[in-house]
Design a protein around this motif. Structure first.
Motif, PDB file in Angstrom:
ATOM      1  N   PRO A 132      65.041  80.824  85.870  1.00 43.50           N
ATOM      2  CA  PRO A 132      64.007  80.963  86.910  1.00 43.50           C
ATOM      3  C   PRO A 132      63.421  79.621  87.344  1.00 43.50           C
ATOM      4  O   PRO A 132      63.167  79.402  88.532  1.00 43.50           O
ATOM      5  CB  PRO A 132      62.933  81.838  86.247  1.00 43.50           C
ATOM      6  N   LEU A 133      63.229  78.696  86.376  1.00 39.59           N
ATOM      7  CA  LEU A 133      62.705  77.363  86.710  1.00 39.59           C
ATOM      8  C   LEU A 133      63.717  76.581  87.540  1.00 39.59           C
ATOM      9  O   LEU A 133      63.355  75.950  88.543  1.00 39.59           O
ATOM     10  CB  LEU A 133      62.373  76.576  85.437  1.00 39.59           C
ATOM     11  N   ALA A 134      64.991  76.634  87.123  1.00 40.57           N
ATOM     12  CA  ALA A 134      66.045  75.926  87.867  1.00 40.57           C
ATOM     13  C   ALA A 134      66.145  76.480  89.289  1.00 40.57           C
ATOM     14  O   ALA A 134      66.276  75.719  90.259  1.00 40.57           O
ATOM     15  CB  ALA A 134      67.380  76.065  87.150  1.00 40.57           C
ATOM     16  N   ALA A 135      66.080  77.819  89.431  1.00 38.31           N
ATOM     17  CA  ALA A 135      66.168  78.451  90.752  1.00 38.31           C
ATOM     18  C   ALA A 135      64.992  78.042  91.629  1.00 38.31           C
ATOM     19  O   ALA A 135      65.150  77.776  92.823  1.00 38.31           O
ATOM     20  CB  ALA A 135      66.213  79.970  90.607  1.00 38.31           C
ATOM     21  N   SER A 144      55.013  72.515  90.190  1.00 42.77           N
ATOM     22  CA  SER A 144      54.037  71.778  89.371  1.00 42.77           C
ATOM     23  C   SER A 144      52.590  72.044  89.788  1.00 42.77           C
ATOM     24  O   SER A 144      51.657  71.681  89.079  1.00 42.77           O
ATOM     25  CB  SER A 144      54.322  70.273  89.442  1.00 42.77           C
ATOM     26  N   GLN A 145      52.376  72.689  90.926  1.00 44.03           N
ATOM     27  CA  GLN A 145      51.019  72.969  91.399  1.00 44.03           C
ATOM     28  C   GLN A 145      50.366  74.103  90.600  1.00 44.03           C
ATOM     29  O   GLN A 145      51.046  74.950  90.029  1.00 44.03           O
ATOM     30  CB  GLN A 145      51.048  73.363  92.882  1.00 44.03           C
ATOM     31  N   ALA A 146      49.021  74.112  90.587  1.00 43.97           N
ATOM     32  CA  ALA A 146      48.274  75.183  89.914  1.00 43.97           C
ATOM     33  C   ALA A 146      48.184  76.377  90.856  1.00 43.97           C
ATOM     34  O   ALA A 146      47.116  76.756  91.350  1.00 43.97           O
ATOM     35  CB  ALA A 146      46.877  74.681  89.537  1.00 43.97           C
ATOM     36  N   ILE A 163      57.008  84.572  86.915  1.00 46.71           N
ATOM     37  CA  ILE A 163      55.848  84.000  87.607  1.00 46.71           C
ATOM     38  C   ILE A 163      55.727  82.572  87.088  1.00 46.71           C
ATOM     39  O   ILE A 163      55.663  82.350  85.870  1.00 46.71           O
ATOM     40  CB  ILE A 163      54.548  84.771  87.292  1.00 46.71           C
ATOM     41  N   ILE A 164      55.714  81.608  88.004  1.00 41.52           N
ATOM     42  CA  ILE A 164      55.675  80.189  87.626  1.00 41.52           C
ATOM     43  C   ILE A 164      54.392  79.548  88.139  1.00 41.52           C
ATOM     44  O   ILE A 164      53.987  79.772  89.279  1.00 41.52           O
ATOM     45  CB  ILE A 164      56.895  79.438  88.201  1.00 41.52           C
ATOM     46  N   SER A 165      53.742  78.772  87.259  1.00 41.61           N
ATOM     47  CA  SER A 165      52.568  77.996  87.656  1.00 41.61           C
ATOM     48  C   SER A 165      52.507  76.756  86.767  1.00 41.61           C
ATOM     49  O   SER A 165      52.827  76.829  85.569  1.00 41.61           O
ATOM     50  CB  SER A 165      51.292  78.825  87.491  1.00 41.61           C
ATOM     51  N   LEU A 166      52.142  75.617  87.340  1.00 41.56           N
ATOM     52  CA  LEU A 166      52.049  74.348  86.617  1.00 41.56           C
ATOM     53  C   LEU A 166      53.346  74.005  85.867  1.00 41.56           C
ATOM     54  O   LEU A 166      53.333  73.520  84.739  1.00 41.56           O
ATOM     55  CB  LEU A 166      50.851  74.366  85.643  1.00 41.56           C
ATOM     56  N   GLY A 167      54.479  74.317  86.513  1.00 38.25           N
ATOM     57  CA  GLY A 167      55.783  73.959  85.974  1.00 38.25           C
ATOM     58  C   GLY A 167      56.240  74.760  84.770  1.00 38.25           C
ATOM     59  O   GLY A 167      57.204  74.397  84.108  1.00 38.25           O
ATOM     60  N   GLN A 168      55.539  75.864  84.464  1.00 41.21           N
ATOM     61  CA  GLN A 168      55.903  76.681  83.305  1.00 41.21           C
ATOM     62  C   GLN A 168      56.016  78.159  83.705  1.00 41.21           C
ATOM     63  O   GLN A 168      55.460  78.581  84.722  1.00 41.21           O
ATOM     64  CB  GLN A 168      54.839  76.547  82.209  1.00 41.21           C
ATOM     65  N   LEU A 169      56.743  78.926  82.865  1.00 43.35           N
ATOM     66  CA  LEU A 169      56.840  80.372  83.082  1.00 43.35           C
ATOM     67  C   LEU A 169      55.588  81.020  82.495  1.00 43.35           C
ATOM     68  O   LEU A 169      55.325  80.907  81.302  1.00 43.35           O
ATOM     69  CB  LEU A 169      58.083  80.945  82.401  1.00 43.35           C
ATOM     70  N   VAL A 170      54.804  81.671  83.352  1.00 45.22           N
ATOM     71  CA  VAL A 170      53.578  82.343  82.887  1.00 45.22           C
ATOM     72  C   VAL A 170      53.943  83.736  82.367  1.00 45.22           C
ATOM     73  O   VAL A 170      53.541  84.142  81.279  1.00 45.22           O
ATOM     74  CB  VAL A 170      52.540  82.450  84.026  1.00 45.22           C
ATOM     75  N   VAL A 171      54.694  84.474  83.168  1.00 50.55           N
ATOM     76  CA  VAL A 171      55.219  85.785  82.765  1.00 50.55           C
ATOM     77  C   VAL A 171      56.692  85.781  83.160  1.00 50.55           C
ATOM     78  O   VAL A 171      57.033  85.340  84.248  1.00 50.55           O
ATOM     79  CB  VAL A 171      54.505  86.956  83.501  1.00 50.55           C
ATOM     80  N   SER A 334      66.934  63.251  87.964  1.00 49.25           N
ATOM     81  CA  SER A 334      65.710  62.575  87.486  1.00 49.25           C
ATOM     82  C   SER A 334      65.161  63.340  86.290  1.00 49.25           C
ATOM     83  O   SER A 334      64.195  64.092  86.394  1.00 49.25           O
ATOM     84  CB  SER A 334      64.662  62.464  88.600  1.00 49.25           C
ATOM     85  N   LEU A 335      65.831  63.145  85.144  1.00 49.38           N
ATOM     86  CA  LEU A 335      65.452  63.837  83.905  1.00 49.38           C
ATOM     87  C   LEU A 335      63.998  63.589  83.515  1.00 49.38           C
ATOM     88  O   LEU A 335      63.313  64.485  83.030  1.00 49.38           O
ATOM     89  CB  LEU A 335      66.367  63.395  82.753  1.00 49.38           C
ATOM     90  N   ASP A 336      63.496  62.368  83.741  1.00 48.28           N
ATOM     91  CA  ASP A 336      62.119  62.036  83.354  1.00 48.28           C
ATOM     92  C   ASP A 336      61.097  62.862  84.125  1.00 48.28           C
ATOM     93  O   ASP A 336      60.061  63.244  83.585  1.00 48.28           O
ATOM     94  CB  ASP A 336      61.835  60.536  83.581  1.00 48.28           C
ATOM     95  N   SER A 337      61.389  63.161  85.390  1.00 46.78           N
ATOM     96  CA  SER A 337      60.440  63.914  86.222  1.00 46.78           C
ATOM     97  C   SER A 337      60.342  65.382  85.811  1.00 46.78           C
ATOM     98  O   SER A 337      59.356  66.040  86.097  1.00 46.78           O
ATOM     99  CB  SER A 337      60.862  63.853  87.696  1.00 46.78           C
ATOM    100  N   PHE A 338      61.393  65.885  85.166  1.00 48.76           N
ATOM    101  CA  PHE A 338      61.430  67.311  84.812  1.00 48.76           C
ATOM    102  C   PHE A 338      61.439  67.534  83.294  1.00 48.76           C
ATOM    103  O   PHE A 338      61.971  68.525  82.813  1.00 48.76           O
ATOM    104  CB  PHE A 338      62.661  67.984  85.444  1.00 48.76           C
ATOM    105  N   LYS A 339      60.801  66.583  82.553  1.00 49.01           N
ATOM    106  CA  LYS A 339      60.817  66.691  81.088  1.00 49.01           C
ATOM    107  C   LYS A 339      60.188  67.984  80.593  1.00 49.01           C
ATOM    108  O   LYS A 339      60.604  68.540  79.585  1.00 49.01           O
ATOM    109  CB  LYS A 339      60.054  65.497  80.489  1.00 49.01           C
ATOM    110  N   GLU A 340      59.180  68.495  81.309  1.00 52.17           N
ATOM    111  CA  GLU A 340      58.510  69.730  80.876  1.00 52.17           C
ATOM    112  C   GLU A 340      59.390  70.965  81.080  1.00 52.17           C
ATOM    113  O   GLU A 340      59.223  71.964  80.413  1.00 52.17           O
ATOM    114  CB  GLU A 340      57.198  69.911  81.648  1.00 52.17           C
TER     115      GLU A 340
END
Length: 343
Positions: A132-135, A144-146, A163-171, A334-340
Motif C-alpha cells: 500500500p505504501l509503495a502504491a 508524509s503529510q498529516a 489508510i496512510i498518514s504521516l508516511g505510515q499505515l494507520v489501518v 532515493s533510499l534516504d528519503s524513504f527510510k521510514e
C-alpha cells in the motif's frame, strides 16, 4: 570503483515487474514457472511459461509459485528471481541492493522467505516495503503529510486496503481475494451455469474483455446507459457432460453474476477498514476519495462499484498496474528519503 546496482521488485501473484535504478522499469513478465517432474529442471519462466498453462504434457508442470501474494513454492520462486535478476541486469548480477514490495499483512515467516529467496538469487541487501505504501508513492500521493489517504491496491493474489498518514499505515487489511479469484469465479461459473469447462488463461481473457463490476448506470443518466447493447464474447472449451469441444456466446451479465462473490469480499474489507478509521482521517477520505491501484483495478466499472456501495468517491490512477513498481522505483532512487517506509 565498484558501485552496487539497485533493483526494485514487485513480485506479484500474476505478474512480476523489475525496476533498475537509473534505467526505469526494464521487465514485466507473468509470475509463472514451468518445470519437469522427472528431474525438477526449470523448463521456462515468465511469458514463455505462461503460454504453457493448461497445455503441458504429463511430465511438465506450469504453475504460479506465488499464491495470494506470498511464496508458495520456495525453490521455483528463488529460481525465478535469479532469472529475472539476470535478465534485468543483462547477465551481470553483482550482489545488487534490492527493494521488494510485500503484502501489508505479511507474517514474519513470509517476510523472511522473501528476503531469503532474494539473497539466494544474489542480492546483498534486501529492503521490504509494504505494497500500500509503495502504491501510494507510485500514485504520487503526498503520504508524509498529516492527512489521511485511502489506497486500495487490487493485485493478482491480494487486495491491500490501507489508510496512510504521516508516511505510515494507520489501518490496513490484506484480503486474499483479487484478480486470480476473479478468474476462478468465472471458471466455476462457466462450468456450473453453462456446462463449459475452460482453462485459467481463457477465464482471464473473459475477465479482461467482458468483465464488468457494475452493470447499468446508477446516476441521473441511467436511462441512456441501459440502452447500451450488452457486450458478448465467443468462448471455446469442453462440454462438461459430453466431453466434446464446444463454442458458446456469453454476455457480460452472466460474467457480472460470476464476479459478485469476490467483489463483495473486497467491498467488505474496504468497509471494515473504513469502520476502524479515526474520525479526522475519515473526514479527509470523504474529501479526497478512495485511490485504486493494481492490475485488477482495470476491471471495468470497479471504481463505480466501490463508490456506489461505500458512498465515497473512488477513482483509478493512471497505469494502475505500474503503481507499486513506480513506488518501489522512487524508493530505490532515493533510499534516504524513504527510510521510514522500508524495513
Amino acid at each position: 570503483m565498484f558501485f552496487k546496482r539497485k533493483i526494485g521488485l514487485d513480485l506479484g501473484t500474476a505478474n512480476t515487474l523489475v525496476y533498475v535504478a537509473g534505467e526505469g522499469i526494464v521487465l514485466h513478465e507473468p509470475t509463472v514457472v514451468a518445470y519437469s517432474l522427472e528431474d525438477q529442471r526449470i523448463v521456462a519462466i515468465g511469458e514463455e511459461a505462461k503460454e504453457m498453462l493448461g497445455r503441458t504434457p504429463g511430465t511438465i508442470v506450469a504453475s504460479r509459485p506465488m499464491k495470494e501474494g506470498v511464496i508458495a513454492d520456495y525453490r521455483t520462486t528463488s529460481a525465478m528471481i535469479t532469472y529475472f535478476f539476470k535478465k534485468a541486469l543483462k547477465g551481470r548480477v553483482f550482489w545488487p541492493q534490492v527493494v521488494i514490495s510485500i503484502p501489508g499483512g505479511a507474517s514474519q515467516v513470509e517476510k523472511r522467505a522473501v528476503v531469503s529467496a532474494c539473497k539466494q538469487a544474489g542480492a546483498s541487501d534486501v529492503y521490504l516495503i509494504e505494497e500500500p505504501l509503495a502504491a501510494a508513492i507510485g500514485a504520487k500521493i503526498p503520504i508524509s503529510q498529516a492527512s489521511g489517504h485511502m489506497i486500495v491496491n487490487i493485485g493478482g493474489g491480494t487486495t491491500e486496503v490501507a489508510i496512510i498518514s504521516l508516511g505510515q499505515l494507520v489501518v490496513n487489511k490484506t484480503i486474499r481475494v483479487a484478480g486470480t479469484k476473479f478468474d476462478e469465479a468465472i471458471l466455476n461459473h462457466m462450468r456450473k451455469k453453462h456446462n463449459l469447462i475452460i482453462g485459467e488463461p481463457t477465464a482471464e481473457n473473459i475477465k479482461i474483455k467482458i468483465g464488468n463490476a457494475l452493470l447499468g448506470d446508477y446516476s441521473a443518466a441511467s436511462a441512456e446507459a441501459t440502452a447500451v447493447e450488452e457486450k458478448t464474447m465467443e468462448i471455446k472449451g469442453r462440454d462438461f457432460q459430453s466431453g466434446l469441444p464446444k463454442i458458446l456466446i456469453v454476455g457480460e451479465k452472466s460474467i457480472n453474476e460470476a464476479l459478485q462473490k469476490p467483489l463483495k469480499q473486497i467491498l467488505e474489507g474496504i468497509k471494515s477498514v473504513l469502520s476502524q478509521t479515526p474520525p479526522e482521517l475519515a473526514a479527509d477520505i470523504v474529501d479526497k476519495g478512495i485511490v485504486l491501484t493494481g492490475g485488477s483495478a482495470l476491471l471495468t466499472n470497479i471504481e463505480r462499484y466501490i463508490t456506489y456501495y461505500t458512498g465515497v468517491a473512488s477513482f483509478v490512477v493512471e497505469d494502475p498496474l505500474f503503481a507499486v513498481i513506480r513506488g518501489v522505483g522512487m524508493t530505490i532512487e532515493s533510499l534516504d528519503s524513504f527510510k521510514e517506509a522500508i524495513r
